[in-house]
Design an enzyme around this catalytic site. Structure first.
Site, PDB file in Angstrom:
ATOM      1  CB  CYS A  69      -1.105   1.945   5.517  1.00 58.36           C
ATOM      2  SG  CYS A  69      -2.161   1.398   6.844  1.00 58.36           S
ATOM      3  N   GLY A  92       3.495   0.339   5.144  1.00 66.40           N
ATOM      4  CA  GLY A  92       4.444   0.323   4.023  1.00 66.40           C
ATOM      5  C   GLY A  92       5.525  -0.735   4.093  1.00 66.40           C
ATOM      6  N   GLY A  93       5.302  -1.793   4.871  1.00 66.68           N
ATOM      7  CA  GLY A  93       6.315  -2.854   4.992  1.00 66.68           C
ATOM      8  C   GLY A  93       6.668  -3.494   3.658  1.00 66.68           C
ATOM      9  CG  ASP A 129     -12.143  -1.572  -1.014  1.00 62.25           C
ATOM     10  OD1 ASP A 129     -11.174  -2.344  -0.925  1.00 62.25           O
ATOM     11  OD2 ASP A 129     -13.318  -1.942  -0.840  1.00 62.25           O
ATOM     12  CG  ASP A 164       0.350  -8.969   4.218  1.00 61.77           C
ATOM     13  OD1 ASP A 164      -0.321 -10.007   4.348  1.00 61.77           O
ATOM     14  OD2 ASP A 164       1.129  -8.558   5.105  1.00 61.77           O
ATOM     15  CE  LYS A 175      -3.151 -11.552   5.924  1.00 60.57           C
ATOM     16  NZ  LYS A 175      -1.759 -11.352   6.313  1.00 60.57           N
TER      17      LYS A 175
END
Length: 359
Positions: A219, A221-222, A258, A275, A304
């Protein structure tokens, strides 16, 4: 000379030092914080060329571009910047005849103020280079690229890179436009990853309409947008809400679970993308599991980075992931890059080269 993201000079320097040592080329990196570039000083003549040829550019994570420096000019006269460069390069016997010219700057606000000048300077410089026989009379993508990088007014590095072992993009940055209907700017990360990791001629086969993908941490949704745009079907896994514009396409199934617990019910998924803001070691291991279990054939995911020890973290996570796949007899191709649209993260692509029996 290597271009990198401003603030990542230390990581870029660590990487070039490691790669040079592997090739038994000795020297030291000159690092200026937030400059957007690193210069590696070789102790021996000819070693810069050895690095430009011998280091696999696609294996560099933090470098956006790499070229062998032939000369540095610290104070070019403002009334004639061309003659000193021509004179110097004409004296260098080993300087290759080039097929393209790029006059660039590092990617910092200060340096980019010189871009207007760089554009104006390109045509007369190219004509002068061709007149001296330093460049072919027509652009030739199979010949070396001549780079002139201005780091300040009158201060530039001049050198060359080899075709097939450099970035094809000006300044090492793909020019992508943000699609107005995309739900978030993160969409550009995945689009850039496709440009960097997958040869254009293989897009029709590897990013084909009708494929199934899974987006973990989807979410709004990129990343899903990029798959939907290519007429794929997507399992979107996130407890948050997806953009209505994507839901209305009929191409996505939203699973409010999850990302670490989701399992596809059928083995028809080609792409897994992820991501998620999670510890990098945990995400890397999850992606390894997906490929090992045969749940997907290709993966693109972000790791990250911590505030400190970023390069060490990257090396450790990638080493652990490779070891995990090798020990489980998975054949794969792995690439990693600190993309232009990445910030405190890097993007990894893994292509499975072996069909894995379902576990």
């Amino acid at each position: 000379m290597l271009y990198c993201r401003s603030g990542f000079e230390k990581e870029c320097a660590g990487e070039i030092q490691d790669k040079a040592t592997q090739l038994e080329v000795y020297g030291f990196p000159r690092v200026k914080k937030n400059s957007g570039y690193v210069v590696f000083e070789c102790y021996q003549d000819g070693d810069a060329d050895k690095l430009a040829k011998g280091i696999d550019f696609s294996a560099l994570i933090f470098a956006r571009q790499m070229f062998a420096v032939a000369a540095e000019f610290e104070a070019l006269p403002s009334d004639d910047r061309i003659s000193p460069i021509l004179a110097e390069l004409s004296e260098i016997e080993a300087f290759p005849r080039c097929g393209d010219l790029r006059i660039e700057t590092p990617d910092t606000n200060e340096a980019k103020e010189l871009l207007k000048f760089c554009r104006k300077f390109t045509v007369p410089m190219r004509q002068a280079m061709r007149g001296k026989g330093l460049m072919w009379n027509k652009d030739n993508a199979k010949k070396p690229v001549l780079h002139i990088c201005f780091v300040a007014p009158g201060h530039c590095y001049v050198g060359y890179s080899y075709p097939g072992n450099n970035s094809q993009f000006f300044m090492g940055i793909p020019r992508l436009k943000f699609p107005a209907d995309a739900p978030s700017r993160s969409t550009l990360k995945l689009e850039e990853a496709f440009h960097v990791f997958i040869p254009r001629e293989e897009w029709d086969e590897r990013l084909a309409p009708g494929m199934w993908g899974v987006d973990l941490g989807a979410c709004p949704g990129g990343w899903t947008y990029q798959l939907v745009k290519r007429s794929m079907f997507v399992h979107c896994v996130d407890n948050g809400m997806m953009a209505d514009s994507l839901m209305e396409t009929g191409q996505i199934k939203h699973h409010m679970v999850d990302g670490f617990k989701f399992e596809p019910d059928r083995k028809n998924v080609t792409w897994i993308v992820c991501d998620m803001v999670e510890k990098p070691a945990r995400v890397a291991h999850l992606m390894g599991q997906w490929l090992l279990k045969g749940w997907a054939k290709e993966a693109i995911f972000n790791l990250k980075l911590p505030m400190k020890g970023r390069y060490d973290e990257v090396l450790q996570d990638l080493e652990n992931l490779k070891t995990f796949l090798i020990e489980n007899k998975v054949k794969f191709k792995l690439q990693a890059k600190h993309l232009y649209h990445d910030r405190e993260e890097i993007t990894i692509h893994i292509q499975c080269l072996s069909n894995i029996s379902p576990h």
